[in-house]
Design a protein around this motif. Structure first.
Motif, mmCIF file in Angstrom:
data_model
loop_
_atom_site.group_PDB
_atom_site.id
_atom_site.type_symbol
_atom_site.label_atom_id
_atom_site.label_comp_id
_atom_site.label_asym_id
_atom_site.label_seq_id
_atom_site.Cartn_x
_atom_site.Cartn_y
_atom_site.Cartn_z
ATOM 1 N N MET A 57 24.281 111.210 54.625
ATOM 2 C CA MET A 57 24.734 110.049 55.422
ATOM 3 C C MET A 57 25.921 109.380 54.738
ATOM 4 O O MET A 57 26.908 109.023 55.410
ATOM 5 N N ASP B 4 15.612 104.585 53.146
ATOM 6 C CA ASP B 4 15.936 105.201 54.426
ATOM 7 C C ASP B 4 16.393 104.173 55.456
ATOM 8 O O ASP B 4 16.268 104.380 56.653
ATOM 9 N N TYR C 90 22.998 110.486 61.805
ATOM 10 C CA TYR C 90 21.583 110.682 61.480
ATOM 11 C C TYR C 90 20.968 111.755 62.387
ATOM 12 O O TYR C 90 20.260 112.643 61.912
#
Length: 160
Positions: A82, A98, A114
């Motif tokens: 990410m 997360d 994502y």
């Protein structure tokens, strides 16, 4: 639950550490830790004794950490991926485990990144790859779905 049991079934009672490589080349090296307690006598204090307890690297007959460590390493790969994609697309991304935070103008890209990463993960043979690295053998795990990635990329909210 099935994967947790599968990962745990590969516990090696003689291992002092486990090592595997994630898709981005990051090496996960996780020591097996055991607690030891020692009685220490101090001659200078009239042979007073106390107990000292610490963790050391040592092989263990049984352990429950392997599944959690594999899962956490994959979570960390998602986080690194990410961050890489956000940087390549020219925006900042803040992360806590997360949770992903960005300027509202980029949240659509965050969600798409994502979904793309989750779809790529679904297409990988990561379970067999990691377990194969741990054992030197193909564990022969069969995925439950061969087209999960198609559903992931079509999903509206992988992140909310």
């Amino acid at each position: 639950y099935e994967l947790m049991r599968l990962f745990q079934s590969h516990w090696d009672p003689g291992a002092e550490f486990y090592r595997w490589v994630l898709p981005d080349g990051h090496v996960a090296r996780v020591p097996v830790m055991g607690v030891v307690q020692k009685k220490i006598e101090v001659a200078e204090f009239h042979k007073a004794t106390f107990q000292y307890r610490t963790s050391i690297v040592q092989a263990k007959e049984k352990g429950r950490s392997l599944a959690a460590n594999i899962t956490h390493s994959v979570d960390a790969w998602v986080l690194r991926e990410m961050l890489r994609r956000a940087e390549a697309q020219g925006f900042e991304l803040a992360v806590i485990h997360d949770c992903f935070f960005s300027h509202p103008n980029y949240l659509g890209k965050v969600r798409q990144n994502y979904r793309d990463i989750m779809a790529e993960l679904a297409d990988m043979d990561l379970v067999n790859n990691i377990l194969g690295q741990l054992t030197g053998q193909d564990p022969g795990y069969n995925k439950k779905s061969q087209d999960l990635s198609k559903h992931i990329v079509q999903s509206e909210y992988a992140l909310s």
